[in-house]
Motif scaffolding. Structure first.
Motif, mmCIF file in Angstrom:
data_model
loop_
_atom_site.group_PDB
_atom_site.id
_atom_site.type_symbol
_atom_site.label_atom_id
_atom_site.label_comp_id
_atom_site.label_asym_id
_atom_site.label_seq_id
_atom_site.Cartn_x
_atom_site.Cartn_y
_atom_site.Cartn_z
ATOM 1 N N UNK A 1 0.805 -1.240 0.000
ATOM 2 C CA UNK A 1 0.000 0.000 0.000
ATOM 3 C C UNK A 1 0.829 1.276 0.000
ATOM 4 N N UNK A 2 1.684 1.433 -0.997
ATOM 5 C CA UNK A 2 2.367 2.712 -1.160
ATOM 6 C C UNK A 2 1.377 3.767 -1.624
ATOM 7 N N UNK A 3 1.567 4.996 -1.156
ATOM 8 C CA UNK A 3 0.719 6.096 -1.609
ATOM 9 C C UNK A 3 -0.075 6.743 -0.493
ATOM 10 N N UNK A 4 -0.730 7.830 -0.814
ATOM 11 C CA UNK A 4 -1.425 8.637 0.196
ATOM 12 C C UNK A 4 -2.818 8.154 0.499
ATOM 13 N N UNK A 5 -2.922 7.039 1.182
ATOM 14 C CA UNK A 5 -4.221 6.434 1.452
ATOM 15 C C UNK A 5 -4.958 7.085 2.621
ATOM 16 N N UNK A 6 -4.274 7.840 3.452
ATOM 17 C CA UNK A 6 -4.947 8.493 4.577
ATOM 18 C C UNK A 6 -4.244 9.806 4.899
ATOM 19 N N UNK A 7 -4.952 10.672 5.606
ATOM 20 C CA UNK A 7 -4.372 11.953 5.987
ATOM 21 C C UNK A 7 -3.228 11.767 6.981
ATOM 22 N N UNK A 8 -3.293 10.691 7.780
ATOM 23 C CA UNK A 8 -2.278 10.459 8.809
ATOM 24 C C UNK A 8 -0.960 9.954 8.228
ATOM 25 N N UNK A 9 -1.036 9.320 7.071
ATOM 26 C CA UNK A 9 0.162 8.718 6.488
ATOM 27 C C UNK A 9 1.107 9.797 5.982
ATOM 28 N N UNK A 10 2.415 9.577 6.178
ATOM 29 C CA UNK A 10 3.429 10.550 5.762
ATOM 30 C C UNK A 10 4.312 9.968 4.669
ATOM 31 N N UNK A 11 5.064 10.852 4.007
ATOM 32 C CA UNK A 11 6.034 10.395 3.018
ATOM 33 C C UNK A 11 7.105 9.546 3.676
ATOM 34 N N UNK A 12 7.431 9.868 4.917
ATOM 35 C CA UNK A 12 8.414 9.081 5.656
ATOM 36 C C UNK A 12 7.920 7.650 5.841
ATOM 37 N N UNK A 13 6.610 7.462 6.044
ATOM 38 C CA UNK A 13 6.057 6.120 6.179
ATOM 39 C C UNK A 13 6.324 5.294 4.922
ATOM 40 N N UNK A 14 6.070 5.891 3.748
ATOM 41 C CA UNK A 14 6.320 5.178 2.498
ATOM 42 C C UNK A 14 7.802 4.873 2.314
ATOM 43 N N UNK A 15 8.636 5.826 2.663
ATOM 44 C CA UNK A 15 10.079 5.582 2.495
ATOM 45 C C UNK A 15 10.560 4.468 3.411
ATOM 46 N N UNK A 16 10.043 4.439 4.636
ATOM 47 C CA UNK A 16 10.435 3.369 5.556
ATOM 48 C C UNK A 16 9.897 2.020 5.063
ATOM 49 N N UNK A 17 8.706 2.016 4.503
ATOM 50 C CA UNK A 17 8.161 0.781 3.932
ATOM 51 C C UNK A 17 9.049 0.280 2.804
ATOM 52 N N UNK A 18 9.504 1.196 1.969
ATOM 53 C CA UNK A 18 10.374 0.804 0.853
ATOM 54 C C UNK A 18 11.707 0.265 1.365
ATOM 55 N N UNK A 19 12.297 0.937 2.357
ATOM 56 C CA UNK A 19 13.561 0.457 2.925
ATOM 57 C C UNK A 19 13.414 -0.958 3.479
ATOM 58 N N UNK A 20 12.267 -1.252 4.022
ATOM 59 C CA UNK A 20 12.049 -2.525 4.717
ATOM 60 C C UNK A 20 11.223 -3.506 3.885
ATOM 61 N N UNK A 21 11.220 -3.317 2.576
ATOM 62 C CA UNK A 21 10.374 -4.121 1.703
ATOM 63 C C UNK A 21 10.658 -5.622 1.839
ATOM 64 N N UNK A 22 11.917 -5.996 2.057
ATOM 65 C CA UNK A 22 12.244 -7.426 2.174
ATOM 66 C C UNK A 22 11.489 -8.108 3.321
ATOM 67 N N UNK A 23 11.103 -7.359 4.337
ATOM 68 C CA UNK A 23 10.401 -7.979 5.460
ATOM 69 C C UNK A 23 9.101 -8.649 5.031
ATOM 70 N N UNK A 24 8.457 -8.103 3.990
ATOM 71 C CA UNK A 24 7.181 -8.661 3.553
ATOM 72 C C UNK A 24 7.346 -10.024 2.883
ATOM 73 N N UNK A 25 8.570 -10.394 2.535
ATOM 74 C CA UNK A 25 8.803 -11.726 1.982
ATOM 75 C C UNK A 25 8.500 -12.821 3.009
ATOM 76 N N UNK A 26 8.550 -12.477 4.289
ATOM 77 C CA UNK A 26 8.254 -13.472 5.322
ATOM 78 C C UNK A 26 6.805 -13.938 5.264
ATOM 79 N N UNK A 27 5.935 -13.201 4.607
ATOM 80 C CA UNK A 27 4.540 -13.626 4.451
ATOM 81 C C UNK A 27 4.449 -14.829 3.520
#
Length: 391
Positions: A196-222
């Motif tokens: 869910x990259x992108x501005x889905x809510x008013x609370x979400x920040x650009x920093x949230x997306x950047x941190x998600x991208x940095x940690x993308x490998x973690x989602x492979x555990x699913x």
């Protein structure tokens, strides 16, 4: 990593990255080049700009998911479905056609009329969605989202204190909440996950997306293929200070990195260029052992290790699951103290002298710190770096 068969198209580690092109039959969509009212023009666009350029999946949107717009009802989406069906029936090229919807009722109708895949932006908020997709033997993208059909992607809306615990909610990062939203309510055998990259809510920040991208490998555990939708997104544009129209280069750079970090499907409006960037990311990704019975996990940080280990209830071993190496120069008198301390800690090694290389797991390096004289600048530096890169 489980692979997914989407109407004969393989998705996962055993297959090349797949490009998902976008067609919108919604007048509200913010990206004009992909929006069509005329079904003939829509089909020509799909053939010319999507399939011919390398898209193997075409995602058809019935409405804009823009949080500032009213959400269409299931009936309103169904009223638009005829135009979508007519459009894909007129396409001459070969692709897997995906319907973007949050409603199981719409997904059922679309899959009955020629669509082969579902892109659920509300992440199974409609509890009937998994059953519908399984009944049609269809692949389905599950985007990280709260259990709310009107709030796609807004994971900060969830009362995590009640769902997990107050302690978990206080400590959880944005990525932790995304991960938890994805694993809630389970998966079908053909589920692909979307962080869910992108501005889905008013609370979400650009920093949230950047941190998600940095940690993308973690989602492979699913253990499911990963889809990312990062094309010209704001969290990339602002880094280079580019407008949407100027943002293709940053999108392509991020695409190569996303594939290298484990993404399997890239959703984009810029098909040909994105395909090339994805192939580069695939070619220069980390080589890992993979046989029918053995898979070397793609782990570079303790957080990534913890995600995988948590699936077997053993995340306490995460700090022993990665190795850190540091090049040390100009040690002076610190070399002797460090060398002596390293011999006292199993699994820590100091080799060479100018420069020296220190190696060990984050957990063992933490033990090393405790054996060194208090106040050592070297210990402080190692501890600081280890804490940063070890996460």
């Amino acid at each position: 990593m489980q692979n997914v068969d989407a109407a004969g198209l393989g998705i996962g580690d055993d297959h090349p990255p797949r490009i998902m092109g976008v067609l919108n039959v919604s007048r509200e969509s913010p990206y004009d080049p992909s929006v069509f009212d005329d079904t003939g023009e829509a089909a020509a666009y799909v053939d010319r700009e999507l399939i011919a350029e390398g898209a193997e999946i075409v995602d058809v949107g019935l409405e804009s998911a823009n949080k500032r717009l009213d959400v269409l009802s299931a009936q309103e989406e169904l009223d638009r479905l005829d135009r979508a069906v007519e459009s894909i029936e007129s396409v001459s090229g070969d692709a897997v056609f995906s319907i973007e919807t949050r409603y199981a009722e719409v997904a059922d109708e679309a899959l009955s009329r020629g669509f082969e895949m579902v892109n659920d932006v509300c992440g199974f908020a409609d509890p009937a969605m998994p059953e519908v997709c399984e009944a049609h033997d269809a692949a389905v993208v599950k985007m990280a989202s709260p259990p709310n059909l009107e709030r796609p992607g807004a994971v900060d809306d969830v009362d995590w204190a009640a769902r997990r615990s107050p302690e978990w909610a206080r400590e959880a990062s944005y990525v932790d909440r995304l991960y938890e939203a994805l694993v809630r309510n389970g998966f079908t055998e053909k589920t692909i996950v979307d962080p869910a990259f992108g501005g889905w809510s008013e609370e979400k920040t650009l920093r949230d997306d950047r941190e998600t991208f940095r940690r993308l490998r973690e989602f492979r555990a699913i253990d499911r293929p990963i889809l990312v939708s990062i094309n010209r997104k704001n969290f990339l544009r602002t880094l280079a200070e580019r407008s949407t129209e100027e943002a293709l280069p940053v999108s392509l750079a991020a695409t190569a990195m996303a594939v290298e970090r484990g993404a399997h499907v890239i959703r984009t409006h810029d098909v040909a260029q994105t395909r090339d960037a994805a192939l580069i990311g695939r070619e220069f990704g980390r080589e890992r052992v993979r046989t029918p019975s053995v898979e070397e996990l793609d782990v570079t940080t303790t957080r990534e290790a913890a995600r995988h280990l948590s699936t077997v209830g053993a995340d306490e071993f995460a700090r022993e699951g990665v190795t850190r190496l540091y090049r040390l120069a100009d040690l002076g008198e610190d070399y002797g103290a460090l060398s002596a301390a390293a011999t006292e800690v199993p699994g820590v090694h100091l080799v060479g002298d100018e420069p020296a290389i220190l190696l060990g797991t984050p957990g063992r390096l933490e033990e090393l710190k405790r054996t060194m004289p208090p106040g050592s600048d070297l210990v402080s530096a190692i501890n600081s770096k280890n804490h940063h890169v070890g996460q």
